[in-house]
Design a protein around this motif. Structure first.
Motif, mmCIF file in Angstrom:
data_model
loop_
_atom_site.group_PDB
_atom_site.id
_atom_site.type_symbol
_atom_site.label_atom_id
_atom_site.label_comp_id
_atom_site.label_asym_id
_atom_site.label_seq_id
_atom_site.Cartn_x
_atom_site.Cartn_y
_atom_site.Cartn_z
ATOM 1 N N MET A 173 5.018 5.925 -4.859
ATOM 2 C CA MET A 173 5.310 6.146 -6.281
ATOM 3 C C MET A 173 4.330 7.148 -6.881
ATOM 4 O O MET A 173 4.726 8.071 -7.605
ATOM 5 N N GLY A 174 3.048 6.973 -6.577
ATOM 6 C CA GLY A 174 2.033 7.880 -7.100
ATOM 7 C C GLY A 174 2.226 9.311 -6.628
ATOM 8 O O GLY A 174 2.122 10.259 -7.417
ATOM 9 N N PHE A 175 2.528 9.486 -5.348
ATOM 10 C CA PHE A 175 2.741 10.835 -4.810
ATOM 11 C C PHE A 175 3.965 11.494 -5.451
ATOM 12 O O PHE A 175 3.957 12.676 -5.768
ATOM 13 N N PHE A 216 0.829 -1.206 0.000
ATOM 14 C CA PHE A 216 0.000 0.000 0.000
ATOM 15 C C PHE A 216 0.863 1.256 0.000
ATOM 16 O O PHE A 216 0.681 2.165 -0.810
ATOM 17 N N GLN A 217 1.837 1.292 0.910
ATOM 18 C CA GLN A 217 2.659 2.492 1.038
ATOM 19 C C GLN A 217 3.600 2.671 -0.150
ATOM 20 O O GLN A 217 3.816 3.796 -0.607
ATOM 21 N N SER A 218 4.162 1.594 -0.673
ATOM 22 C CA SER A 218 5.060 1.691 -1.835
ATOM 23 C C SER A 218 4.312 2.230 -3.040
ATOM 24 O O SER A 218 4.802 3.118 -3.749
ATOM 25 N N ASN A 219 3.128 1.697 -3.287
ATOM 26 C CA ASN A 219 2.354 2.115 -4.437
ATOM 27 C C ASN A 219 1.978 3.589 -4.332
ATOM 28 O O ASN A 219 2.122 4.351 -5.284
ATOM 29 N N HIS A 220 1.519 3.996 -3.175
ATOM 30 C CA HIS A 220 1.141 5.396 -3.005
ATOM 31 C C HIS A 220 2.362 6.319 -3.025
ATOM 32 O O HIS A 220 2.277 7.444 -3.521
ATOM 33 N N HIS A 222 -0.114 0.191 -12.063
ATOM 34 C CA HIS A 222 -1.458 0.732 -12.259
ATOM 35 C C HIS A 222 -2.524 -0.220 -11.717
ATOM 36 O O HIS A 222 -3.503 0.221 -11.095
ATOM 37 N N ALA A 223 -2.340 -1.507 -11.928
ATOM 38 C CA ALA A 223 -3.307 -2.490 -11.422
ATOM 39 C C ALA A 223 -3.288 -2.510 -9.897
ATOM 40 O O ALA A 223 -4.345 -2.557 -9.247
ATOM 41 N N ALA A 224 -2.095 -2.461 -9.295
ATOM 42 C CA ALA A 224 -1.999 -2.454 -7.832
ATOM 43 C C ALA A 224 -2.620 -1.189 -7.255
ATOM 44 O O ALA A 224 -3.278 -1.234 -6.209
ATOM 45 N N HIS A 225 -2.434 -0.079 -7.937
ATOM 46 C CA HIS A 225 -3.028 1.188 -7.492
ATOM 47 C C HIS A 225 -4.550 1.064 -7.455
ATOM 48 O O HIS A 225 -5.211 1.466 -6.490
ATOM 49 N N LEU A 226 -5.109 0.476 -8.508
ATOM 50 C CA LEU A 226 -6.551 0.271 -8.578
ATOM 51 C C LEU A 226 -7.018 -0.735 -7.526
ATOM 52 O O LEU A 226 -8.044 -0.539 -6.870
ATOM 53 N N LEU A 227 -6.257 -1.806 -7.325
ATOM 54 C CA LEU A 227 -6.612 -2.815 -6.322
ATOM 55 C C LEU A 227 -6.602 -2.222 -4.916
ATOM 56 O O LEU A 227 -7.518 -2.456 -4.120
ATOM 57 N N LEU A 228 -5.581 -1.445 -4.614
ATOM 58 C CA LEU A 228 -5.502 -0.819 -3.291
ATOM 59 C C LEU A 228 -6.629 0.180 -3.077
ATOM 60 O O LEU A 228 -7.175 0.285 -1.978
ATOM 61 N N LYS A 278 -12.702 -8.048 -9.637
ATOM 62 C CA LYS A 278 -12.306 -7.955 -11.043
ATOM 63 C C LYS A 278 -10.828 -7.591 -11.174
ATOM 64 O O LYS A 278 -10.101 -8.177 -11.980
ATOM 65 N N VAL A 279 -10.393 -6.608 -10.393
ATOM 66 C CA VAL A 279 -8.991 -6.186 -10.473
ATOM 67 C C VAL A 279 -8.076 -7.288 -9.947
ATOM 68 O O VAL A 279 -7.032 -7.580 -10.548
ATOM 69 N N PHE A 280 -8.470 -7.930 -8.842
ATOM 70 C CA PHE A 280 -7.663 -9.010 -8.277
ATOM 71 C C PHE A 280 -7.455 -10.119 -9.303
ATOM 72 O O PHE A 280 -6.331 -10.567 -9.537
ATOM 73 N N TYR A 281 -8.533 -10.572 -9.947
ATOM 74 C CA TYR A 281 -8.404 -11.661 -10.907
ATOM 75 C C TYR A 281 -7.660 -11.222 -12.165
ATOM 76 O O TYR A 281 -6.935 -12.026 -12.773
#
Length: 172
Positions: free
Chosen positions: A39-41, A33-37, A95-101, A139-142
């Motif tokens: 990167m986004g920030f 969660f923190q790594s993905n955010h 991008h997928a992890a960002h959406l999943l989180l 949907k995102v998980f699969y």
């Protein structure tokens, strides 16, 4: 091999060999969660022009980097650790992890909001939106599972990816 210590009448147990599985998975969730955010920030920061908001972004970035630096050493105590590589130029996993989180956080937030809701119509709306968030998460998980972007059944890969992504986020 368990050791124990008694503090204030409470016996605390410690496993000398590795972290417990459940705490390893919680650590995985927090680091991912923190790594993905982070990167986004960092990617968003150049476009933030308001000085006060920019300062908040910078503070958040420093805080997330500190959190990750504190958590990464615990990965060596995880039950298993392995390696795998994903092409560094492909941002599909990010991008997928960002959406999943986002979906996972939405599910948690709706569940909490429902427990605070007194108005029946609002409660129904929250429940409908919670179900939509649960469906999106699935949907995102699969999507990720089918493309080997989220190795949910392989703890070695999951933890190795966490370490790699946290380091990558801190180096941006």
């Amino acid at each position: 091999m368990l050791s124990h210590q008694e503090i204030g009448g409470i016996i605390l147990y410690r496993n000398k060999q590795h972290l417990a599985w459940h705490e390893t998975l919680e650590m995985h969730e927090l680091v991912a969660f923190q790594s993905n955010h982070l990167m986004g920030f960092k990617m968003t920061l150049p476009g933030v022009t308001d000085p006060q908001l920019r300062a908040l972004y910078e503070e958040t970035i420093r805080s997330l980097e500190k959190n990750l630096k504190e958590l990464l050493p615990y990965f060596s105590q995880a039950p298993v650790v392995g390696t795998r590589s994903i092409p560094s130029g492909d941002l599909t996993a990010f991008h997928a992890a960002h959406l999943l989180l986002f979906a996972k956080t939405a599910v948690r937030n709706y569940a909490i909001a429902i427990t605070e809701t007194a108005t029946p119509q609002l409660r129904e709306t929250f429940q409908k939106q919670l179900n939509n968030a649960i469906n999106l998460h699935g949907k995102v998980f699969y999507f990720m599972l089918e493309r080997n972007l989220y190795p949910a059944y392989n703890l070695d890969q999951l933890l190795a990816d966490d370490v790699k992504n946290a380091k990558k986020a801190m180096q941006l």
